[in-house]
Every structure is written in C-alpha cells, then in structure tokens.
Design a protein around this motif. Structure first.
Motif, PDB file in Angstrom:
ATOM      1  N   ILE A  48       0.865  -1.179   0.000  1.00 50.75           N
ATOM      2  CA  ILE A  48       0.000   0.000   0.000  1.00 50.75           C
ATOM      3  C   ILE A  48       0.902   1.229   0.000  1.00 50.75           C
ATOM      4  O   ILE A  48       1.833   1.320   0.805  1.00 50.75           O
ATOM      5  N   LEU A  49       0.616   2.158  -0.904  1.00 47.84           N
ATOM      6  CA  LEU A  49       1.337   3.431  -0.949  1.00 47.84           C
ATOM      7  C   LEU A  49       0.355   4.532  -0.573  1.00 47.84           C
ATOM      8  O   LEU A  49      -0.634   4.756  -1.270  1.00 47.84           O
ATOM      9  N   PHE A  50       0.609   5.181   0.562  1.00 46.04           N
ATOM     10  CA  PHE A  50      -0.205   6.306   1.008  1.00 46.04           C
ATOM     11  C   PHE A  50       0.493   7.588   0.582  1.00 46.04           C
ATOM     12  O   PHE A  50       1.693   7.750   0.807  1.00 46.04           O
ATOM     13  N   VAL A  51      -0.266   8.507  -0.015  1.00 40.04           N
ATOM     14  CA  VAL A  51       0.299   9.766  -0.489  1.00 40.04           C
ATOM     15  C   VAL A  51      -0.657  10.886  -0.094  1.00 40.04           C
ATOM     16  O   VAL A  51      -1.828  10.873  -0.485  1.00 40.04           O
ATOM     17  N   LYS A 149       5.208  10.303   0.590  1.00 40.79           N
ATOM     18  CA  LYS A 149       4.723   8.945   0.352  1.00 40.79           C
ATOM     19  C   LYS A 149       5.174   8.005   1.467  1.00 40.79           C
ATOM     20  O   LYS A 149       6.297   8.109   1.947  1.00 40.79           O
ATOM     21  N   TYR A 150       4.273   7.074   1.822  1.00 35.21           N
ATOM     22  CA  TYR A 150       4.567   6.037   2.810  1.00 35.21           C
ATOM     23  C   TYR A 150       4.240   4.690   2.182  1.00 35.21           C
ATOM     24  O   TYR A 150       3.103   4.472   1.760  1.00 35.21           O
ATOM     25  N   VAL A 157       3.326  -3.888   7.253  1.00 33.38           N
ATOM     26  CA  VAL A 157       4.464  -3.316   7.974  1.00 33.38           C
ATOM     27  C   VAL A 157       5.027  -2.155   7.151  1.00 33.38           C
ATOM     28  O   VAL A 157       5.253  -2.296   5.947  1.00 33.38           O
ATOM     29  N   LEU A 158       5.257  -1.035   7.803  1.00 34.79           N
ATOM     30  CA  LEU A 158       5.832   0.126   7.124  1.00 34.79           C
ATOM     31  C   LEU A 158       7.217  -0.211   6.599  1.00 34.79           C
ATOM     32  O   LEU A 158       8.067  -0.720   7.333  1.00 34.79           O
ATOM     33  N   ILE A 159       7.443   0.063   5.316  1.00 41.94           N
ATOM     34  CA  ILE A 159       8.767  -0.138   4.710  1.00 41.94           C
ATOM     35  C   ILE A 159       9.595   1.127   4.874  1.00 41.94           C
ATOM     36  O   ILE A 159      10.694   1.111   5.409  1.00 41.94           O
ATOM     37  N   ASP A 160       9.051   2.263   4.391  1.00 39.47           N
ATOM     38  CA  ASP A 160       9.798   3.518   4.433  1.00 39.47           C
ATOM     39  C   ASP A 160       8.879   4.649   3.999  1.00 39.47           C
ATOM     40  O   ASP A 160       7.753   4.426   3.558  1.00 39.47           O
ATOM     41  N   TYR A 161       9.398   5.854   4.108  1.00 37.80           N
ATOM     42  CA  TYR A 161       8.684   7.030   3.616  1.00 37.80           C
ATOM     43  C   TYR A 161       9.599   7.798   2.678  1.00 37.80           C
ATOM     44  O   TYR A 161      10.823   7.658   2.727  1.00 37.80           O
ATOM     45  N   TYR A 162       8.966   8.595   1.807  1.00 37.47           N
ATOM     46  CA  TYR A 162       9.696   9.299   0.751  1.00 37.47           C
ATOM     47  C   TYR A 162       9.148  10.714   0.655  1.00 37.47           C
ATOM     48  O   TYR A 162       7.938  10.916   0.579  1.00 37.47           O
ATOM     49  N   ASN A 171      12.895   4.280  -8.451  1.00 38.64           N
ATOM     50  CA  ASN A 171      13.402   2.972  -8.067  1.00 38.64           C
ATOM     51  C   ASN A 171      13.365   2.772  -6.553  1.00 38.64           C
ATOM     52  O   ASN A 171      13.251   1.650  -6.078  1.00 38.64           O
ATOM     53  N   LYS A 172      13.443   3.848  -5.796  1.00 36.73           N
ATOM     54  CA  LYS A 172      13.361   3.747  -4.337  1.00 36.73           C
ATOM     55  C   LYS A 172      12.058   3.070  -3.920  1.00 36.73           C
ATOM     56  O   LYS A 172      12.013   2.370  -2.912  1.00 36.73           O
ATOM     57  N   ILE A 173      11.005   3.287  -4.700  1.00 30.21           N
ATOM     58  CA  ILE A 173       9.698   2.698  -4.411  1.00 30.21           C
ATOM     59  C   ILE A 173       9.505   1.402  -5.195  1.00 30.21           C
ATOM     60  O   ILE A 173       9.153   0.362  -4.638  1.00 30.21           O
ATOM     61  N   THR A 174       9.752   1.443  -6.492  1.00 32.79           N
ATOM     62  CA  THR A 174       9.429   0.287  -7.345  1.00 32.79           C
ATOM     63  C   THR A 174      10.289  -0.944  -7.044  1.00 32.79           C
ATOM     64  O   THR A 174       9.840  -2.061  -7.304  1.00 32.79           O
TER      65      THR A 174
END
Length: 178
Positions: A48-51, A149-150, A157-162, A171-174
């Motif tokens: 899931i990508l929250f923006v 973006k989260y 589980v949270l991976i990271d935020y941007y 690429n950080k997300i994909t």
C-alpha cells in the motif's frame, strides 16, 4: 498475537524497546471520498502506498505518475491518495471538487480518501501510525509537504517514507514491488 507485534518484538528484542503500543495498520479506519470505509485488511498480500495529495500544489502533476504506477502494479500495489489542506491550503475543495479534479485532469482510478489532517494534534490515526515509531514499530517521521509517500509491505508493515521530491515511479519505491 498480532503478526506486526511479533515482527517488532523480534526486531527490537536486543534494543529493549517496548512494543506494547504497536498497532496493526489493518485496525485503522479511514473513509473514501464517497464516505464508504476503506478496509485496509482487504489489501493483505499487496503493498500500500499512502500519499497525501493536493490539487493546487507544485507536485500535483505527480497524480499522473501515481496513476501510471497504479496501472503498472495494480496486482501488487494499492495506492491511496489522502487529500490534505494543511500545507499552503492547497487542497481547499470538498469531496466532489477533489474527485472531479482528479478524474478530469489526471484520469485517476486509484483510491482517494476523505480529506484529513496528516500532522498536528488533529492528525488522523492513519498518519499517527505512519509517523510514530511507537505505533508502526519502524520509524518516526513528520510529513513535510504535499505528496509525501509512505510504503507499507504485503503484511501491513511500514517499509519507508519518501519526501515529495521522490517521484512515484522512482526505483526507491518500485524496487519493493518487483
């Protein structure tokens, strides 16, 4: 026991960090623009990508990239745009205004939530979870601007935020979706 709590306990065992307040993303409630609940547990098995989004921001053209990301990874990823008016009052519209703007200007078909606060004392529980390590078990952060973006993994589980400057197709997300 909640799988997130087990993961966090394993991760933080050596650091003697309490995991008692860690909660599951899947227990948080958020409504869509249409007023109907978005049930996060329905997305188990997908990222899931929250923006946090806004229609009058310099980063608003990222809607196009978000839609492209949605189209490319729809079997692996759910994108949820979260309108917020806390940064420069750049999302002043109501639900109908937001929906029309997204459809007409960017052909958005991914989920858009109700407009909420993402920071401060009135921050929605979703953003308290995304930004507070004692709730997500991973990291503290603060929302700096629109289109931050989260990314959450397939187990909630949270991976990271941007930050806003990170494009949705970066690429950080994909790299997490391949």
């Amino acid at each position: 026991m909640n799988p997130l709590k087990i993961f966090a306990q394993t991760l933080f065992l050596k650091k003697n960090i309490s995991t008692d307040s860690i909660q599951s993303l899947y227990d948080i409630k958020l409504n869509g623009l249409n007023g109907k609940p978005i049930v996060f547990s329905e997305f188990k098995g997908k990222h899931i990508l929250f923006v946090n989004v806004a229609s009058k921001c310099g980063f608003t053209p990222q809607y196009k990239d978000l839609q492209s990301l949605h189209d490319e990874y729809k079997d692996k990823l759910v994108i949820i745009g979260v309108p917020c008016n806390q940064f420069g009052k750049q999302e002043p519209g109501n639900a109908n205004d937001i929906e029309s703007f997204c459809e007409i200007n960017y052909g958005v078909t991914f989920l858009i939530s109700q407009k909420i606060d993402v920071k401060g004392t009135n921050a929605h529980p979703l953003y308290k979870w995304l930004t507070q390590k004692n709730k997500n078990g991973i990291v503290n952060s603060s929302v700096k601007w629109n289109f931050q973006k989260y990314l959450v993994n397939t187990k909630g589980v949270l991976i990271d935020y941007y930050f806003s400057t990170t494009k949705p197709n970066s690429n950080k997300i994909t790299k997490h979706l391949k």
